[in-house]
Design an enzyme around this catalytic site. Structure first.
Site, short mmCIF file in Angstrom:
data_model
loop_
_atom_site.label_atom_id
_atom_site.label_comp_id
_atom_site.label_asym_id
_atom_site.label_seq_id
_atom_site.Cartn_x
_atom_site.Cartn_y
_atom_site.Cartn_z
N PRO A 102 0.81 -1.22 0.00
CA PRO A 102 0.00 0.00 0.00
C PRO A 102 0.85 1.27 0.00
O PRO A 102 1.87 1.33 0.69
CB PRO A 102 -0.77 -0.12 1.32
CG PRO A 102 -0.81 -1.58 1.61
CD PRO A 102 0.49 -2.12 1.10
N CYS A 138 0.35 5.85 -0.75
CA CYS A 138 -0.54 6.97 -1.08
C CYS A 138 -0.36 7.45 -2.51
O CYS A 138 0.71 7.32 -3.09
CB CYS A 138 -0.26 8.14 -0.15
SG CYS A 138 -0.87 7.81 1.48
N TYR A 165 -4.58 -3.40 9.25
CA TYR A 165 -3.36 -2.60 9.17
C TYR A 165 -2.97 -2.06 10.53
O TYR A 165 -3.71 -1.29 11.13
CB TYR A 165 -3.66 -1.45 8.19
CG TYR A 165 -2.57 -0.43 7.99
CD1 TYR A 165 -1.25 -0.78 7.95
CD2 TYR A 165 -2.91 0.90 7.77
CE1 TYR A 165 -0.27 0.18 7.72
CE2 TYR A 165 -1.95 1.86 7.54
CZ TYR A 165 -0.62 1.50 7.52
OH TYR A 165 0.33 2.44 7.29
N HIS A 225 2.65 1.91 11.23
CA HIS A 225 2.60 3.37 11.29
C HIS A 225 1.79 3.89 12.48
O HIS A 225 1.07 4.89 12.37
CB HIS A 225 2.05 3.94 9.97
CG HIS A 225 2.96 3.64 8.81
ND1 HIS A 225 2.55 2.89 7.73
CD2 HIS A 225 4.24 3.95 8.60
CE1 HIS A 225 3.57 2.77 6.90
NE2 HIS A 225 4.60 3.39 7.39
N ARG A 243 -0.28 -5.78 8.53
CA ARG A 243 0.97 -5.03 8.40
C ARG A 243 1.39 -4.60 9.79
O ARG A 243 0.59 -4.05 10.55
CB ARG A 243 0.77 -3.81 7.51
CG ARG A 243 2.07 -3.11 7.20
CD ARG A 243 1.98 -2.14 6.06
NE ARG A 243 3.15 -2.28 5.21
CZ ARG A 243 3.66 -1.28 4.47
NH1 ARG A 243 3.07 -0.12 4.44
NH2 ARG A 243 4.73 -1.48 3.74
N ASP A 265 10.63 4.36 7.58
CA ASP A 265 10.02 3.35 6.70
C ASP A 265 10.24 3.74 5.25
O ASP A 265 10.75 2.97 4.45
CB ASP A 265 8.53 3.25 7.03
CG ASP A 265 7.81 2.23 6.17
OD1 ASP A 265 8.45 1.24 5.78
OD2 ASP A 265 6.62 2.44 5.89
N ARG A 278 7.87 2.69 -3.63
CA ARG A 278 8.57 3.62 -4.53
C ARG A 278 9.18 2.95 -5.77
O ARG A 278 9.03 3.48 -6.88
CB ARG A 278 9.60 4.42 -3.72
CG ARG A 278 8.93 5.41 -2.77
CD ARG A 278 9.92 6.05 -1.82
NE ARG A 278 10.51 5.07 -0.92
CZ ARG A 278 11.54 5.31 -0.11
NH1 ARG A 278 12.09 6.50 -0.11
NH2 ARG A 278 12.00 4.38 0.69
N CYS A 313 14.32 3.70 -8.68
CA CYS A 313 13.95 4.77 -7.75
C CYS A 313 15.22 5.39 -7.18
O CYS A 313 16.18 4.69 -6.88
CB CYS A 313 13.12 4.14 -6.63
SG CYS A 313 12.87 5.22 -5.22
N CYS A 348 14.22 9.95 -3.53
CA CYS A 348 14.16 11.39 -3.27
C CYS A 348 12.88 11.79 -2.52
O CYS A 348 12.78 12.89 -1.98
CB CYS A 348 14.23 12.17 -4.58
SG CYS A 348 12.86 11.78 -5.72
N ASP A 402 24.62 20.16 -26.18
CA ASP A 402 24.97 20.82 -24.91
C ASP A 402 26.33 21.49 -25.00
O ASP A 402 27.25 21.00 -25.67
CB ASP A 402 24.97 19.82 -23.75
CG ASP A 402 24.79 20.53 -22.42
OD1 ASP A 402 23.68 20.43 -21.85
OD2 ASP A 402 25.73 21.21 -21.95
P1 ADP Z 1 16.84 21.63 -16.75
O1 ADP Z 1 16.74 21.26 -15.31
O2 ADP Z 1 15.79 22.58 -17.18
O3 ADP Z 1 16.94 20.46 -17.65
P2 ADP Z 1 19.78 22.19 -16.49
O4 ADP Z 1 20.29 23.47 -15.91
O5 ADP Z 1 19.97 20.95 -15.74
O6 ADP Z 1 18.24 22.45 -16.90
O7 ADP Z 1 20.48 21.96 -17.88
C1 ADP Z 1 20.67 22.95 -18.82
C2 ADP Z 1 21.76 22.49 -19.77
O8 ADP Z 1 21.73 23.37 -20.90
C3 ADP Z 1 23.19 22.57 -19.22
O9 ADP Z 1 23.85 21.33 -19.38
C4 ADP Z 1 23.89 23.65 -20.07
O10 ADP Z 1 25.24 23.34 -20.33
C5 ADP Z 1 23.08 23.62 -21.34
N1 ADP Z 1 23.08 24.89 -22.07
C6 ADP Z 1 22.72 26.11 -21.60
N2 ADP Z 1 22.83 27.05 -22.56
C7 ADP Z 1 23.26 26.41 -23.68
C8 ADP Z 1 23.54 26.81 -25.03
N3 ADP Z 1 23.40 28.06 -25.40
N4 ADP Z 1 23.96 25.87 -25.91
C9 ADP Z 1 24.07 24.59 -25.55
N5 ADP Z 1 23.81 24.15 -24.31
C10 ADP Z 1 23.41 25.03 -23.39
FE1 SF4 Z 2 9.50 8.57 -5.24
FE2 SF4 Z 2 11.78 9.69 -6.08
FE3 SF4 Z 2 11.54 7.06 -6.06
FE4 SF4 Z 2 10.14 8.47 -7.80
S1 SF4 Z 2 12.33 8.30 -7.73
S2 SF4 Z 2 9.38 6.79 -6.57
S3 SF4 Z 2 9.71 10.30 -6.63
S4 SF4 Z 2 11.48 8.38 -4.29
#
Ligand code: ADP
Ligand code: SF4
Length: 697
Positions: free
Chosen positions: A29, A31, A169, A172, A222, A265, A320, A343, A346, A418
Site C-alpha cells: 500500500p 498513497c 493494518y 505506522h 501489516r 520506513d 517507490r 527509484c 528522493c 549541450d
Molecule cells: P533543466 O533542469 O531545465 O533540464 P539544467 O540546468 O539541468 O536544466 O540543464 C541545462 C543544460 O543546458 C546545461 O547542461 C547547459 O550546459 C546547457 N546549455 C545552456 N545554454 C546552452 C547553449 N546556449 N547551448 C548549448 N547548451 C546550453
Molecule cells: Fe519517489 Fe523519487 Fe523514487 Fe520516484 S524516484 S518513486 S519520486 S522516491
C-alpha cells in the site's frame, strides 16, 4: 537479453491463504492522492503496475469509518456502497492485467486529522497525538465493538468490490498498534496492561475479519516490528505479537518506524541504503512460517533473489520502486536489466501526493498521469509531425527527457546539443553533494536510453548562440538551457540583491562555483546563506564542513531546509549537520556582505552579525532564458530559416524541481503534434457523481 537463472526464484508463484500470487513482486500500500475521490486515476495507476508484472497491487490506507477521516490527506474509504463502486474499478483493471488487488483497511485512532468529520478522535487512552493537534476520547467498550464491526463491514464491502487481499493494518502507529503499544495504551481493563491484553483488540479484529471474509480473501496484517522510537513496540514484542496472531494471518507485511517517524520506513536515499529495513524485518522469520513480504526501496534483482532464496522473506514488497518503474518485474523477467528505471529515493512522490495532491515521480514522468493524461510509461504514439527535425538545446533533465520521448515517438532526427563536454545539466554535479549519489540514476537511465535511440544524436561541447540555433537546420526548436543561482543575493524575502554580494569577488560564491568550478572561500570560516529551503544549502554546508571549514548555516526560513520536512529528510539532515559541527541561525535576513563577514536582522528585528571569510549564496534561481528570448524576439528570422516552432522547457521556463523539469520535457514531447503544443492539453478531471446529478437536477 536473457534473465539470469539466479533470478528465476522471483517468478515462482506463491499461495497466500485462498489466493495465489503469480510471482514474488508485490506493490505494498502507498498513497497517491487518488483514494476514492479519483477512481479512474486510482484504477489506471494500479493497473499499470499490474500490467508491468506486479503480482498484487494494493490501495493506500483505506479508512473503515468516518472517525478515521484523513482529510486534508486523501485516503481510500470503504464507508458505503459508493466507495465500493469507486474501488471496484481498480479491482477490475488489476484483475484484467493478471494481478491480485489488496485493500489496506485502516483506522488512524489518535492520529486522525478529521477536517471533514469534526467530532473527537478515538483511541485506547486519552493521550494526545505526538504530531497532530488531537486529544482523543478514550474508547469505551461500545466504541471498541463498533470499530470492530465497522472493520468487518468494510472487509465485506472490500470483498464485494473485488479485493482479493484484505488488510488489518497495524503499522505506522495506527489504531491496532495504539492498542498494542504501551506508549498509547494506558488502559487498566482487559485491553491494557500485559502484552496479551494489549494484543486483544488486534487479535479480535483479525478473528472477526477472518470469519467474515477469510474463505474468499487473503488476510494480511501489516506490522512495524520495531518502531525504533517510543511510538510503537520494540522488536521482541513485535515478534511476540506475530506468534500470538500467526494462526489468523495469511501474509505478514513487515516494516519499521511509526507515524511520526515514517521517515524510517520510507527512507530517503540520503540516509538509507537499499534494504536497510532487513536488519529488523528479517527477524520476523523467527516468529512465523507464514509468507512474509517486506520493503526497503529494493531495485536490485540480485538482492531481491538473495532475500527470497535465503528464506528471509517470501515476497518482495515495493512502493517507490513500483512508482519509479511500474514495469520493473516485466523487465527483470525478460532480462532487460538496463531498462529498469530505478527509484532514487528522493521522496518527491510523497511531496506530490500529500496532502491532497496528485502523485508524481522524479524518475517516471508518467506516474499519476495514466488516467488523466492517458500516458503509458512504455508506449509512445508515433508523432504526426515526425518527419521534422528537432533541435533540443540543453541536456539537463528537461532536455534529455524531451529528446528521449521525441525519439520514441519516431522523429526522423533529434539533436540534443549541450555546451558542456558531458550531458546531464545540473545532474552532472548534484549527485556529488553528500548523500545525493543515488540521484545519478536519473542521468544514468537517460544516458542509456539516449544511446539506444538511433534517431537521437547527442552532441556535446557545443555552445549555441541564437544564430547557430536559428540556422541549425531544424524545423522544431526546443530550448532547455536551465537556470542558475543568483550571484548577487537576490532572495525571496526582500526581492532585492544583498548589499556587497557579488560572486565575482573571491569571498562570495554561488553553488555552481563551489560544485563545478571548484571555487573556495579565502579562509575557513564560511557562511552558507539559504533562502531556498531544500537540499542545496545543507549539501554545500556539509561538503565544506567535510573539507575542514567552520560552517554557519544562516537561513531566512523559520526552520532549517523546510522542504526537507516533506521529503522526510529533515531530522536526519539536521542531526548529520549538527554532528559535522555546522551551526544554525534561523529566521535571519542578511542585508550586507563584506570581506569580513555578514550583517542582517533576526526575527525580532535585532541586529545579526557574523564574522566570516566567505559566503555561499543559496538564495534564488533564475532561468537562463536569454537564448530563448532572443529567438522569440525575431520571428521573421525564424521563418526565414524554415523554423516552424520554438518552445522552451524545464528550468529555462522557471526554476523548478528536477521532477517537474522532467515532467515538462516529457509533456511537450507527448503533445508536440497537438494544435498548440506550448499549451498543455486539458487533462481528464474526476468529479463526484453527486455534482453531475446536482448539475442536471
Ligand atoms: P533543466 O533542469 O531545465 O533540464 P539544467 O540546468 O539541468 O536544466 O540543464 C541545462 C543544460 O543546458 C546545461 O547542461 C547547459 O550546459 C546547457 N546549455 C545552456 N545554454 C546552452 C547553449 N546556449 N547551448 C548549448 N547548451 C546550453
Ligand atoms: Fe519517489 Fe523519487 Fe523514487 Fe520516484 S524516484 S518513486 S519520486 S522516491
Amino acid at each position: 537479453m536473457t534473465r539470469l537463472p539466479a533470478h528465476d526464484v522471483l517468478f515462482e508463484p506463491i499461495r497466500i491463504g485462498p489466493k495465489t500470487l503469480r510471482n514474488r513482486f508485490y506493490q505494498v500500500p502507498h498513497c497517491t492522492g487518488f483514494g476514492v475521490v479519483k477512481p479512474g486515476g486510482q484504477a489506471r495507476f494500479r493497473a499499470m503496475k499490474a500490467e508491468g508484472g506486479w503480482a498484487a497491487v494494493c490501495t493506500e490506507y483505506c479508512a473503515i469509518s468516518p472517525d478515521s477521516d484523513e482529510t486534508p490527506f486523501i485516503s481510500a474509504r470503504l464507508w458505503d456502497d459508493g466507495d465500493v463502486r469507486a474501488l471496484s474499478l481498480m479491482c477490475d483493471e488489476a484483475h484484467e492485467a493478471g494481478a491480485l488487488s489488496g485493500v489496506e483497511l485502516h483506522h488512524s485512532g489518535v492520529h486522525c486529522p478529521r477536517r471533514e468529520y469534526r467530532l473527537p478522535a478515538i483511541a485506547p487512552s486519552q493521550l494526545a497525538s505526538e504530531y497532530l493537534d488531537v486529544v482523543p476520547k478514550a474508547m469505551e467498550k461500545d466504541d471498541i465493538r463498533r470499530v470492530q464491526s465497522d472493520w468487518v463491514k468494510a472487509a465485506i464491502r472490500g470483498r464485494s468490490a473485488g479485493f482479493d487481499i484484505v488488510y488489518v493494518y497495524g503499522a505506522h502507529s495506527y489504531l491496532p498498534m495504539q492498542f498494542l503499544s504501551p506508549f498509547y495504551n494506558h488502559r487498566t481493563d482487559e485491553y491494557g496492561g500485559p502484552l496479551e491484553n494489549r494484543a486483544r483488540f488486534w487479535l479480535e479484529m483479525l478473528e472477526l475479519v477472518r470469519e467474515a471474509v477469510g474463505d474468499d480473501c487473503a488476510i494480511v496484517s501489516r506490522i512495524a516490528v520495531d518502531a525504533l522510537s517510543p511510538y510503537g513496540i520494540e522488536l521482541e514484542e513485535g515478534l511476540a505479537f506475530i506468534r500470538l496472531a500467526d494462526h489468523l494471518v495469511d501474509l505478514w507485511d513487515v516494516n519499521i518506524g511509526s507515524a511520526l517517524e515514517w521517515s524510517k520506513d520510507s527512507g530517503a536515499s540520503t540516509f538509507f541504503e537499499e534494504g536497510w529495513q532487513l536488519e529488523w524485518t528479517r527477524r520476523a522469520r523467527e516468529a512465523t512460517a507464514k509468507p512474509i513480504v517486506g520493503v526497503g526501496r529494493l531495485t536490485s534483482p540480485d538482492l531481491m533473489a538473495e532475500i527470497i532464496s535465503s528464506g528471509v522473506w517470501d515476497i518482495i514488497g515495493a512502493a517507490r520502486p513500483s512508482i519509479a518503474d511500474p514495469f520493473l518485474p516485466r523487465k527483470v523477467e525478460l532480462g532487460e536489466y538496463d531498462e529498469v528505471r530505478e527509484c532514487i529515493g528522493c521522496n518527491i512522490c510523497i511531496v506530490k501526493a500529500d496532502p491532497g495532491g496528485n502523485i508524481g515521480c522524479t524518475q517516471n514522468a508518467t506516474a499519476g498521469e495514466e488516467f488523466r493524461r492517458g500516458w503509458h510509461p512504455e508506449r509512445f504514439e508515433p508523432a504526426a509531425n515526425a518527419d521534422r527535425d528537432v533541435l533540443v538545446v540543453g541536456s539537463g533533465p528537461a532536455g534529455m527527457e524531451c529528446a528521449i520521448v521525441l525519439g520514441k515517438r519516431g522523429f526522423r532526427r533529434v539533436h540534443l546539443v549541450d555546451a558542456e563536454d558531458e550531458i546531464g545539466g545540473i545532474l552532472r554535479w548534484i549527485p556529488r553533494l553528500p548523500g545525493r549519489g543515488k540521484w545519478a540514476r536519473v542521468l544514468n537511465w537517460r544516458t542509456i536510453q539516449l544511446g539506444k535511440l538511433r534517431n537521437v544524436e547527442v552532441i556535446t561541447g557545443a555552445r549555441l548562440d541564437s544564430d547557430a540555433v536559428r540556422t541549425y537546420g531544424a524545423e522544431i526548436l526546443v530550448v532547455a538551457t536551465g537556470a542558475h543561482w543568483a550571484a548577487d543575493g537576490l532572495n525571496r524575502v526582500t526581492h532585492e540583491p544583498i548589499h556587497g554580494a557579488d560572486a565575482s569577488l573571491p569571498h562570495v560564491l554561488t553553488p555552481e562555483q563551489v560544485m563545478v568550478e571548484g571555487k573556495r572561500p579565502p579562509g575557513t570560516r564560511v557562511v552558507v546563506y539559504d533562502g531556498d529551503g531544500y537540499f542545496m544549502a545543507p549539501g554545500i554546508a556539509e561538503l565544506l564542513a567535510a573539507e575542514g571549514c567552520e560552517v554557519e548555516l544562516v537561513t531566512s526560513h523559520d526552520e532549517i531546509a523546510p522542504f526537507c520536512h516533506v521529503t522526510l529528510e529533515d531530522v536526519f539532515l539536521r542531526r548529520r549537520m549538527h554532528e559535522a559541527g555546522i551551526r544554525f541561525h534561523r529566521s535571519v535576513v542578511l542585508d550586507e556582505v563584506s570581506e569580513g563577514g555578514v550583517k542582517g536582522t533576526d526575527e525580532f528585528e535585532e541586529a545579526f552579525e557574523l564574522d566570516a571569510d566567505g559566503i555561499v549564496l543559496v538564495t534564488h534561481r533564475l532561468s537562463n532564458e536569454s537564448l530563448y528570448l532572443e529567438l522569440r524576439g525575431d520571428e521573421p528570422a525564424l521563418e526565414r530559416e524554415g523554423v516552424e516552432a520554438l518552445y522552451r522547457i524545464g528550468d529555462c521556463v522557471a526554476p523548478q524541481l528536477i521532477a517537474d523539469a522532467i515532467f515538462d520535457g516529457h509533456r511537450l514531447a507527448r503533445e508536440i503534434d497537438s494544435e498548440q503544443p506550448a499549451v498543455p492539453l486539458p487533462y481528464r478531471r474526476e468529479r463526484p457523481a453527486e455534482v453531475a446529478t446536482a448539475a442536471v437536477g
